[in-house]
Design an enzyme around this catalytic site. Structure first.
Site, PDB file in Angstrom:
ATOM      1  NE  ARG A 213     -24.240  -3.838   3.886  1.00 53.13           N
ATOM      2  CZ  ARG A 213     -25.043  -3.863   2.828  1.00 53.13           C
ATOM      3  NH1 ARG A 213     -26.164  -4.514   2.867  1.00 53.13           N
ATOM      4  NH2 ARG A 213     -24.696  -3.225   1.722  1.00 53.13           N
ATOM      5  CB  ILE A 214     -22.361   2.616   5.367  1.00 52.50           C
ATOM      6  CG1 ILE A 214     -21.693   1.596   4.424  1.00 52.50           C
ATOM      7  CG2 ILE A 214     -21.392   3.758   5.680  1.00 52.50           C
ATOM      8  CD1 ILE A 214     -21.337   2.132   3.039  1.00 52.50           C
TER       9      ILE A 214
ATOM     10  CB  SER B 170     -24.294   9.053  -0.439  1.00 54.10           C
ATOM     11  OG  SER B 170     -25.127   8.616  -1.459  1.00 54.10           O
ATOM     12  NE  ARG B 171     -21.656   6.408  -6.336  1.00 57.07           N
ATOM     13  CZ  ARG B 171     -20.941   5.662  -5.501  1.00 57.07           C
ATOM     14  NH1 ARG B 171     -20.507   6.186  -4.364  1.00 57.07           N
ATOM     15  NH2 ARG B 171     -20.643   4.418  -5.777  1.00 57.07           N
TER      16      ARG B 171
ATOM     17  CG  ASP C 284     -15.125  10.588  -0.149  1.00 57.59           C
ATOM     18  OD1 ASP C 284     -13.991  11.003  -0.482  1.00 57.59           O
ATOM     19  OD2 ASP C 284     -15.437   9.387  -0.203  1.00 57.59           O
TER      20      ASP C 284
ATOM     21  CD  GLU D 274     -17.097  11.656  -7.456  1.00 57.35           C
ATOM     22  OE1 GLU D 274     -16.570  10.556  -7.699  1.00 57.35           O
ATOM     23  OE2 GLU D 274     -17.871  11.827  -6.509  1.00 57.35           O
TER      24      GLU D 274
ATOM     25  CG  HIS E   6     -15.652   8.757  -4.656  1.00 53.27           C
ATOM     26  ND1 HIS E   6     -16.692   8.772  -5.548  1.00 53.27           N
ATOM     27  CD2 HIS E   6     -15.921   7.720  -3.822  1.00 53.27           C
ATOM     28  CE1 HIS E   6     -17.536   7.798  -5.282  1.00 53.27           C
ATOM     29  NE2 HIS E   6     -17.091   7.139  -4.228  1.00 53.27           N
ATOM     30  CB  ILE E   7     -10.568   8.434  -0.391  1.00 53.59           C
ATOM     31  CG1 ILE E   7     -10.879   9.612   0.538  1.00 53.59           C
ATOM     32  CG2 ILE E   7      -9.619   8.825  -1.500  1.00 53.59           C
ATOM     33  CD1 ILE E   7      -9.873   9.814   1.620  1.00 53.59           C
ATOM     34  N   GLY E   8     -13.921   7.065   0.133  1.00 57.00           N
ATOM     35  CA  GLY E   8     -14.673   6.415   1.212  1.00 57.00           C
ATOM     36  C   GLY E   8     -14.159   5.032   1.583  1.00 57.00           C
ATOM     37  CB  SER E   9     -14.282   1.881  -0.041  1.00 56.19           C
ATOM     38  OG  SER E   9     -13.997   2.181  -1.394  1.00 56.19           O
TER      39      SER E   9
END
Ligand code: DGY
Length: 322
Positions: free
Chosen positions: A155-156, A236-237, A261, A266, A285-288
């Site tokens: 979906r992303i 992603s990761r 990201d 981390e 790591h601020i994707g969302s």
């Protein structure tokens, strides 16, 4: 008696209130991460856990004899030991859908930010180095009409493709475990093998979820296939790529830049080579991480958990545990 839930991080009051209507709750209110021994103590009697990113493994499950459901406030669930959860019949849920557009926005921000050198040139201005006209040394690269390769067309991925195709008129290729004929038709994107995608793209965006299959799927050989002027984006990761190989590719000019990201470790260590590279844009790591999306994620995770603990069927059980 109401089921008991442990919430291992601060969540909005509305989210706590919703869970409290159905369950008894205990919440870790500190900004710091709850130490593992304390988390294990808290789980000794809990029926459910609301978390984000904590490793759910055999040891934790053994120490939580009443645990029935774990709900993570994230779409990624690589921190779940799926086999251990399956063996004990634990319901595992995550938060898809509500973050798709927000993460896609960030992928575009990283593409634009790296291509037009936004963070680097912000420093240039603020440090008083802008003393003459904008010479060749400030030039960047075009995003519009460039070729974009998306690895992982969920979906992303589709949300990124939509922005790229209709906003920036990019030529979009994608690589995925399975073909997506509907997306191809709707978005005008083309399926490609991984090698073809890497060789043809000006921007490569990694969106494949982390699994045994995708661990370090992009390494030295894959970076070598990319164009010297290309830019690699990872939302992603960290462990979907070989980080040492990316550092080497950036140092040797195999590729031109990276927008990241996510990282192998981390938070990223203070002496990490990425932090000294002007051609790497680094985000924490601020994707969302927008207020609305993080609220929606926390509420969806709460609804999943309450549903699992009160005999319902949560809307987002992770695929491997269905
Ligand atoms: C997720 O939900 O898995 C994202 O990585 C959060 O930004």
């Amino acid at each position: 008696m109401k089921p008991s839930v442990f919430i291992d991080r601060k969540v909005p009051e509305e989210v706590k209130a919703y869970i409290a209507e159905h369950c008894s709750i205990d919440c870790w209110e500190d900004e710091t991460t709850i130490p593992r021994p304390l988390l294990l103590d808290k789980l000794a009697k809990a029926d459910g856990l609301l978390t984000s990113g904590r490793r759910i493994d055999s040891e934790l499950l053994e120490r939580s004899p009443n645990l029935k459901a774990v709900s993570t406030i994230s779409v990624g669930y690589n921190h779940f030991d799926l086999q251990a959860m399956k063996d004990r019949g634990i319901i595992g849920t995550h938060t898809p859908y509500v973050l798709d557009d927000t993460v896609a926005d960030l992928a575009l921000a990283l593409m634009l930010g790296t291509a037009r050198r936004v963070a680097e040139l912000d420093r240039y201005v603020k440090e008083g180095r802008w003393t003459s006209g904008d010479g060749v040394k400030l030039f960047g690269r075009d995003v519009h009409h460039a070729a974009l390769g998306i690895i992982g067309m969920g979906r992303i991925g589709e949300a990124v493709a939509r922005r790229a195709r209709f906003g920036f008129e990019m030529d979009v290729l994608y690589y995925n475990r399975s073909r997506k004929p509907e997306a191809e038709q709707k978005l005008g994107v083309r399926y490609a093998g991984l090698k073809e995608l890497l060789a043809a793209s000006d921007f490569v965006v990694m969106l494949a979820p982390l699994s045994a299959e995708t661990t370090r799927m992009i390494g030295r050989e894959e970076f070598k296939l990319m164009k010297p002027a290309s830019i690699f984006i990872n939302v992603s990761r960290g462990r979907t790529i070989d980080e040492a190989a990316l550092i080497e590719a950036l140092r040797e000019g195999t590729i031109a830049g990276a927008g990241l990201d996510v990282y192998e470790k981390e938070p990223i260590p203070a002496d990490h080579p990425f932090l000294k590279m002007d051609n790497v844009l680094t985000l924490p790591h601020i994707g969302s991480a927008t207020e609305k999306t993080r609220f929606d994620m926390a509420m969806l995770a709460a609804q999943n958990l309450v549903s699992a603990l009160t005999g319902g069927t949560p809307s987002a059980i992770v695929a491997e545990l269905r």
